[in-house]
Design an enzyme around this catalytic site. Sequence first.
Site, PDB file in Angstrom:
ATOM      1  N   HIS A 139       0.862  -1.176   0.000  1.00  0.00           N
ATOM      2  CA  HIS A 139       0.000   0.000   0.000  1.00  0.00           C
ATOM      3  C   HIS A 139       0.896   1.223   0.000  1.00  0.00           C
ATOM      4  O   HIS A 139       1.589   1.487   0.973  1.00  0.00           O
ATOM      5  CB  HIS A 139      -0.885  -0.044   1.252  1.00  0.00           C
ATOM      6  CG  HIS A 139      -1.730   1.160   1.437  1.00  0.00           C
ATOM      7  ND1 HIS A 139      -2.705   1.512   0.530  1.00  0.00           N
ATOM      8  CD2 HIS A 139      -1.754   2.091   2.400  1.00  0.00           C
ATOM      9  CE1 HIS A 139      -3.294   2.621   0.951  1.00  0.00           C
ATOM     10  NE2 HIS A 139      -2.740   2.993   2.089  1.00  0.00           N
ATOM     11  N   ASN A 155       0.134   5.785   6.529  1.00  0.00           N
ATOM     12  CA  ASN A 155      -1.258   5.414   6.781  1.00  0.00           C
ATOM     13  C   ASN A 155      -2.220   6.071   5.805  1.00  0.00           C
ATOM     14  O   ASN A 155      -1.917   7.086   5.197  1.00  0.00           O
ATOM     15  CB  ASN A 155      -1.648   5.803   8.208  1.00  0.00           C
ATOM     16  CG  ASN A 155      -1.045   4.852   9.208  1.00  0.00           C
ATOM     17  OD1 ASN A 155      -0.720   3.712   8.862  1.00  0.00           O
ATOM     18  ND2 ASN A 155      -0.861   5.318  10.428  1.00  0.00           N
ATOM     19  N   GLY A 157      -4.902   8.307   4.342  1.00  0.00           N
ATOM     20  CA  GLY A 157      -5.323   9.659   4.650  1.00  0.00           C
ATOM     21  C   GLY A 157      -4.199  10.586   5.064  1.00  0.00           C
ATOM     22  O   GLY A 157      -4.426  11.750   5.399  1.00  0.00           O
ATOM     23  N   ILE A 158      -2.963  10.131   5.006  1.00  0.00           N
ATOM     24  CA  ILE A 158      -1.846  10.980   5.423  1.00  0.00           C
ATOM     25  C   ILE A 158      -1.466  11.958   4.304  1.00  0.00           C
ATOM     26  O   ILE A 158      -0.831  12.986   4.552  1.00  0.00           O
ATOM     27  CB  ILE A 158      -0.633  10.111   5.860  1.00  0.00           C
ATOM     28  CG1 ILE A 158       0.398  10.929   6.647  1.00  0.00           C
ATOM     29  CG2 ILE A 158       0.056   9.468   4.690  1.00  0.00           C
ATOM     30  CD1 ILE A 158       0.418  10.598   8.087  1.00  0.00           C
ATOM     31  N   GLY A 159      -1.870  11.632   3.083  1.00  0.00           N
ATOM     32  CA  GLY A 159      -1.616  12.543   1.969  1.00  0.00           C
ATOM     33  C   GLY A 159      -0.632  12.036   0.931  1.00  0.00           C
ATOM     34  O   GLY A 159       0.066  12.824   0.292  1.00  0.00           O
ATOM     35  N   LYS A 160      -0.572  10.718   0.765  1.00  0.00           N
ATOM     36  CA  LYS A 160       0.347  10.142  -0.230  1.00  0.00           C
ATOM     37  C   LYS A 160      -0.044  10.555  -1.647  1.00  0.00           C
ATOM     38  O   LYS A 160       0.797  11.023  -2.419  1.00  0.00           O
ATOM     39  CB  LYS A 160       0.356   8.603  -0.140  1.00  0.00           C
ATOM     40  CG  LYS A 160       0.858   8.064   1.177  1.00  0.00           C
ATOM     41  CD  LYS A 160       0.885   6.557   1.179  1.00  0.00           C
ATOM     42  CE  LYS A 160      -0.482   5.919   1.114  1.00  0.00           C
ATOM     43  NZ  LYS A 160      -1.299   6.149   2.322  1.00  0.00           N
ATOM     44  N   SER A 161      -1.323  10.392  -1.966  1.00  0.00           N
ATOM     45  CA  SER A 161      -1.778  10.702  -3.323  1.00  0.00           C
ATOM     46  C   SER A 161      -1.666  12.193  -3.610  1.00  0.00           C
ATOM     47  O   SER A 161      -1.301  12.596  -4.714  1.00  0.00           O
ATOM     48  CB  SER A 161      -3.213  10.241  -3.519  1.00  0.00           C
ATOM     49  OG  SER A 161      -3.305   8.864  -3.290  1.00  0.00           O
ATOM     50  N   ASP A 178      -1.549   3.957  -4.649  1.00  0.00           N
ATOM     51  CA  ASP A 178      -2.259   3.114  -3.677  1.00  0.00           C
ATOM     52  C   ASP A 178      -1.856   1.643  -3.658  1.00  0.00           C
ATOM     53  O   ASP A 178      -1.677   1.081  -2.589  1.00  0.00           O
ATOM     54  CB  ASP A 178      -3.770   3.205  -3.859  1.00  0.00           C
ATOM     55  CG  ASP A 178      -4.398   3.939  -2.701  1.00  0.00           C
ATOM     56  OD1 ASP A 178      -3.635   4.518  -1.911  1.00  0.00           O
ATOM     57  OD2 ASP A 178      -5.619   3.931  -2.577  1.00  0.00           O
ATOM     58  N   ARG A 244      18.148  14.172  12.063  1.00  0.00           N
ATOM     59  CA  ARG A 244      18.491  15.579  11.915  1.00  0.00           C
ATOM     60  C   ARG A 244      19.717  15.762  11.030  1.00  0.00           C
ATOM     61  O   ARG A 244      19.888  16.774  10.378  1.00  0.00           O
ATOM     62  CB  ARG A 244      18.768  16.216  13.291  1.00  0.00           C
ATOM     63  CG  ARG A 244      17.617  16.110  14.274  1.00  0.00           C
ATOM     64  CD  ARG A 244      16.407  16.874  13.790  1.00  0.00           C
ATOM     65  NE  ARG A 244      16.626  18.310  13.818  1.00  0.00           N
ATOM     66  CZ  ARG A 244      16.228  19.096  14.794  1.00  0.00           C
ATOM     67  NH1 ARG A 244      15.602  18.612  15.836  1.00  0.00           N
ATOM     68  NH2 ARG A 244      16.459  20.396  14.733  1.00  0.00           N
TER      69      ARG A 244
END
Lengths: 309, 85
Positions: A139, A155, A157-161, A178, A244
Amino acid sequence: MPTKLKVREIKEYFGLELINEEADLDRKITVSDLSRPGLVMAGFYTYYPSERIQILGKTELTFSDGLCSEIRRERMTHLCQEDTPCIIIAHNLPVPSELVDVAKERKIPILRTTISTTRFVSKLTNYLEGRLAPTKTIHGVLIDVYGVGVLIVGNSGIGKSETALELLKRGHRLVADDVVEITQTADNELIGTAPEIIRHLLEIRGVGIIDVMTLFGAGAVRLRKKLTLVIKLEMWNKDKSYERLGLDEEKIKIIDTELPVNTIPVRPGRNLAAIIEVAAMNYRLKSMGYNAAWELSSRLTDEMDMNEL
Amino acid sequence: MVKKLVKVNLKTGLHARPAALFVQEANKFSCDISIEKDEKVVNAKSIMGIMSLAINSGSEIYIITDGVDEEQAAERLAELVSQED
């Protein structure tokens, strides 16, 4: 997840002729190695790799022609084991009647090709290695950023697309949204592609499904791409420490291959597309031998040494 | 972790609209949910994932849930696909 291949698929792919009609074409092929059972013909049965596809060429068949029928039957019987997927005759040579008898009894398919043995062996090896390579569905989003195959995971809805869309607008190329089908090739490379039904499509919440190739053109998509870098998006967690410096490299294992992974915390105001572009460029720079973190570290060492004098 | 085998009875299977509905329902739960069909596993919270499996009416799928509300999620989603509309 091991892929399984049936004898039927090989028969159809190479257009082979089936000699014994009633044979079981649903027999499974589990290994990509082939065997030319010359030594079995000669009566040496130790280490006979019976689970492989057996290829009989001119040498094997000419040798077996020189045997008397009784011995030939014995050798052919040994050739057809319980786990032997099929026997392939090259060069369109005639099949010994003893082999047909034994194979009939055990329902092992005898297939025949007109191609010469060596050429057929190399064609079949290529095909088998591709088909039997380990695969996995992941995924995530696979996108080609400056020639680096970047797999974005995180996850729902995190904004991958959405990040992929921004990268597309910046001229990068989408491979899969997806669902990424990953195959591990023989030389431990991971190749990603999209399932055919959702190829070149992108789902943007609030807009719906968009076709990237129609909207952005053929230059905005790729069919397949080698994976080189993984970007993991996650909600910013103030208790977690993020990289960092970039001195240490985190790795993730997909099938049996390790890939470098950058964990990027998501927070409003962070431009993820720009960060991913930079991560990809930085990866290229590192693979060319320049590591900014090491450079900084050595400058620091030099400076400290100077102060000591 | 809960792994539940269900038969899809929806008349059109998980075609575009039912798939969207299914994903919407799946997103109401906080646990990880995946669907398995023919050894292929996809994320049930992603519409593209569900559609890539092209699940037709009568096919059997596994609903795999993992997390705090795994029981309820498996129950609810199984109920959703097994109903005859």
